[in-house]
Design a protein around this motif. Structure first.
Motif, PDB file in Angstrom:
ATOM      1  N   ILE A 134      -4.963 -15.990  -1.479  1.00 49.39           N
ATOM      2  CA  ILE A 134      -3.750 -15.785  -2.277  1.00 49.39           C
ATOM      3  C   ILE A 134      -2.767 -14.963  -1.464  1.00 49.39           C
ATOM      4  CG2 ILE A 134      -2.796 -14.712  -4.356  1.00 49.39           C
ATOM      5  CD1 ILE A 134      -5.480 -15.285  -5.713  1.00 49.39           C
ATOM      6  N   SER A 135      -1.534 -15.418  -1.437  1.00 51.13           N
ATOM      7  CA  SER A 135      -0.461 -14.694  -0.763  1.00 51.13           C
ATOM      8  C   SER A 135       0.460 -14.099  -1.814  1.00 51.13           C
ATOM      9  CB  SER A 135       0.321 -15.640   0.159  1.00 51.13           C
ATOM     10  OG  SER A 135       1.466 -14.995   0.681  1.00 51.13           O
ATOM     11  N   VAL A 136       0.776 -12.817  -1.668  1.00 47.72           N
ATOM     12  CA  VAL A 136       1.689 -12.158  -2.604  1.00 47.72           C
ATOM     13  C   VAL A 136       2.609 -11.232  -1.817  1.00 47.72           C
ATOM     14  CG1 VAL A 136      -0.048 -10.384  -3.057  1.00 47.72           C
ATOM     15  CG2 VAL A 136       1.861 -10.664  -4.635  1.00 47.72           C
ATOM     16  N   ASN A 137       3.891 -11.287  -2.136  1.00 45.62           N
ATOM     17  CA  ASN A 137       4.874 -10.400  -1.533  1.00 45.62           C
ATOM     18  C   ASN A 137       5.057  -9.183  -2.434  1.00 45.62           C
ATOM     19  OD1 ASN A 137       5.485 -11.956   0.771  1.00 45.62           O
ATOM     20  ND2 ASN A 137       6.811 -13.274  -0.432  1.00 45.62           N
ATOM     21  N   ALA A 138       4.882  -8.001  -1.859  1.00 48.92           N
ATOM     22  CA  ALA A 138       4.909  -6.768  -2.633  1.00 48.92           C
ATOM     23  C   ALA A 138       5.879  -5.782  -2.009  1.00 48.92           C
ATOM     24  CB  ALA A 138       3.505  -6.155  -2.688  1.00 48.92           C
ATOM     25  N   PRO A 139       6.453  -4.882  -2.826  1.00 51.05           N
ATOM     26  CA  PRO A 139       7.329  -3.848  -2.264  1.00 51.05           C
ATOM     27  C   PRO A 139       6.579  -2.960  -1.284  1.00 51.05           C
ATOM     28  CG  PRO A 139       7.539  -3.970  -4.659  1.00 51.05           C
ATOM     29  CD  PRO A 139       6.357  -4.812  -4.287  1.00 51.05           C
ATOM     30  N   LEU A 140       7.279  -2.490  -0.269  1.00 48.58           N
ATOM     31  CA  LEU A 140       6.653  -1.644   0.747  1.00 48.58           C
ATOM     32  C   LEU A 140       6.087  -0.355   0.159  1.00 48.58           C
ATOM     33  CD1 LEU A 140       9.121  -1.961   3.744  1.00 48.58           C
ATOM     34  CD2 LEU A 140       6.740  -2.673   3.703  1.00 48.58           C
ATOM     35  N   ARG A 141       6.653   0.100  -0.949  1.00 48.72           N
ATOM     36  CA  ARG A 141       6.201   1.380  -1.515  1.00 48.72           C
ATOM     37  C   ARG A 141       4.772   1.316  -2.045  1.00 48.72           C
ATOM     38  NH1 ARG A 141       9.648  -0.793  -5.414  1.00 48.72           N
ATOM     39  NH2 ARG A 141       8.639  -1.210  -7.443  1.00 48.72           N
ATOM     40  N   VAL A 142       4.242   0.111  -2.281  1.00 46.38           N
ATOM     41  CA  VAL A 142       2.875   0.005  -2.807  1.00 46.38           C
ATOM     42  C   VAL A 142       1.848  -0.085  -1.690  1.00 46.38           C
ATOM     43  CG1 VAL A 142       3.816  -1.208  -4.803  1.00 46.38           C
ATOM     44  CG2 VAL A 142       2.748  -2.526  -2.974  1.00 46.38           C
ATOM     45  N   ALA A 143       2.288  -0.059  -0.433  1.00 46.71           N
ATOM     46  CA  ALA A 143       1.365  -0.272   0.685  1.00 46.71           C
ATOM     47  C   ALA A 143       0.250   0.769   0.706  1.00 46.71           C
ATOM     48  CB  ALA A 143       2.132  -0.250   2.006  1.00 46.71           C
ATOM     49  N   ARG A 144       0.582   2.025   0.476  1.00 40.11           N
ATOM     50  CA  ARG A 144      -0.429   3.087   0.585  1.00 40.11           C
ATOM     51  C   ARG A 144      -1.471   3.002  -0.521  1.00 40.11           C
ATOM     52  NH1 ARG A 144       4.368   5.474  -0.797  1.00 40.11           N
ATOM     53  NH2 ARG A 144       4.671   6.015   1.400  1.00 40.11           N
ATOM     54  N   PHE A 145      -1.164   2.290  -1.610  1.00 40.35           N
ATOM     55  CA  PHE A 145      -2.110   2.176  -2.718  1.00 40.35           C
ATOM     56  C   PHE A 145      -2.872   0.852  -2.699  1.00 40.35           C
ATOM     57  CE2 PHE A 145       1.632   4.579  -4.304  1.00 40.35           C
ATOM     58  CZ  PHE A 145       1.039   5.833  -4.349  1.00 40.35           C
ATOM     59  N   ASN A 146      -2.576  -0.021  -1.747  1.00 42.18           N
ATOM     60  CA  ASN A 146      -3.196  -1.347  -1.712  1.00 42.18           C
ATOM     61  C   ASN A 146      -3.557  -1.709  -0.282  1.00 42.18           C
ATOM     62  OD1 ASN A 146      -2.683  -2.545  -4.650  1.00 42.18           O
ATOM     63  ND2 ASN A 146      -0.815  -1.483  -4.030  1.00 42.18           N
ATOM     64  N   GLN A 147      -4.573  -1.049   0.235  1.00 45.76           N
ATOM     65  CA  GLN A 147      -5.042  -1.277   1.589  1.00 45.76           C
ATOM     66  C   GLN A 147      -6.115  -2.365   1.591  1.00 45.76           C
ATOM     67  OE1 GLN A 147      -3.798   0.163   4.443  1.00 45.76           O
ATOM     68  NE2 GLN A 147      -2.234   1.001   3.067  1.00 45.76           N
TER      69      GLN A 147
END
Length: 352
Positions: free
Chosen positions: A203-216
């Motif tokens: 699955i490919s999903v585009n997410a805001p950069l601000r969620v990067a630290r919570f979704n490793q």
């Protein structure tokens, strides 16, 4: 005497009226259902659209020029190593035969020059010939050796191109689209067809950069499709955002082969660190214009009004802040018309 009777009658009427009024004020004990205040993880989640994609999705092209003789059908399942397209190879076969003949010609010339070298070497020992004649023959042999190497390279190139006249599937999959039709002339790099592996999905999903630290990578997330929900792991993250959208791409593992490529899904991603918060069933909330409150059952079995501030909801539960504690009993049925301090009749405890 008559006046005394009137006073007694008036007293009886007043006593009866007070008794009736007292009965109305007390009223019947309301029956209610209750549930427990619970302490749960409150995740600040973002629900983002995602797409099911294939791990291997290739647009295969021609490696040689020629007329397209055959092409696999759209929707056909092919195995790795199977021929999926064939290009006219007649000229390539002729070129290979020409190169092979060239090799044989050079080899025959080299055999003659080596025999000539042997004869001249014997004559030179008797001083019957000049040394320069032997040098010329040896030079000729050296040139022929280089010509032979070039001819073999040409033959290998022709063989390579001949093999490339048949396009081979690099992996097992389904023919998703044709880019050319039979009889058309291909050029080097011309797209022929699209091959998609329908078994290895993600699955490919585009997410805001601000969620990067919570979704490793390695984080478990929820994915929704229609009425189905699964929990899967983030396989990889590309923490490089577009300067306009400020979005990055996440790739999620998907082991279920029944999902379709291109299918739309919804992915829940954490936007902040997970926190513990009190939660109650949604039915426990009493909504008024001036306040939102719940009724807690106190130690004496009476209703106690507690104002709360609702937060994020998940399913039938909603997080609240207020003067409540985990384990408190709140009313979920029959709270609309309750008064603070009213005695209660608890029917059952709701599972809500």
């Amino acid at each position: 005497m008559k006046q005394l009777k009137q006073i007694i009658c008036a007293g009886l009427v007043l006593s009866s009226a007070l008794s009736v009024q007292s009965g109305f004020a007390q009223g019947p004990t309301p029956a209610v259902e209750t549930a427990q205040v619970t302490l749960s993880q409150n995740d600040n989640l973002a629900r983002l659209p995602g797409t099911v994609i294939s791990l291997r999705d290739a647009l295969l092209s021609a490696e040689i020029s020629g007329r397209l003789e055959w092409l696999a059908e759209v929707g056909e399942h092919v195995e790795k190593g199977q021929t999926i397209a064939r290009i006219d190879d007649h000229l390539l076969k002729l070129q290979l035969r020409n190169d092979q003949a060239q090799i044989k010609r050079i080899q025959a010339d080299m055999d003659y020059q080596r025999r000539q070298q042997q004869r001249l070497s014997k004559l030179l020992q008797n001083n019957s010939v000049a040394k320069n004649e032997l040098d010329q023959v040896e030079s000729r042999i050296g040139i022929l050796q280089q010509d032979l190497a070039i001819a073999k390279i040409n033959a290998e190139r022709a063989q390579y191109q001949l093999e490339r006249s048949q396009v081979i599937a690099p992996f097992s999959g389904v023919i998703a689209r044709r880019e050319m039709n039979l009889g058309e002339l291909t050029q080097v790099g011309s797209p022929l067809l699209r091959l998609v592996d329908t078994q290895r999905l993600e699955i490919s999903v585009n997410a805001p950069l601000r969620v990067a630290r919570f979704n490793q990578p390695g984080t478990m997330v929820a994915v929704h499709r229609d009425n189905q929900e699964i929990s899967t792991e983030i396989r990889g993250a590309v923490p490089v955002g577009d300067e306009r959208s400020r979005m990055m791409e996440l790739r999620l593992e998907l082991d279920d082969k029944e999902w379709l490529i291109g299918e739309a899904v919804t992915v829940e991603l954490a936007q902040a660190a997970s926190q513990q918060q009190l939660s109650v069933p949604r039915d426990a909330l009493v909504l008024r214009e001036q306040a939102v409150y719940v009724f807690r059952v106190d130690a004496d079995g009476k209703a106690q009004r507690v104002e709360v501030k609702p937060g994020a909801g998940q399913g039938n539960q909603i997080s609240v802040t207020g003067e409540l504690q985990s384990g408190d009993t709140v009313i979920v049925r029959g709270a609309e018309n309750l008064k603070d301090g009213q005695t209660l009749k608890i029917l059952t405890a709701s599972a809500g």
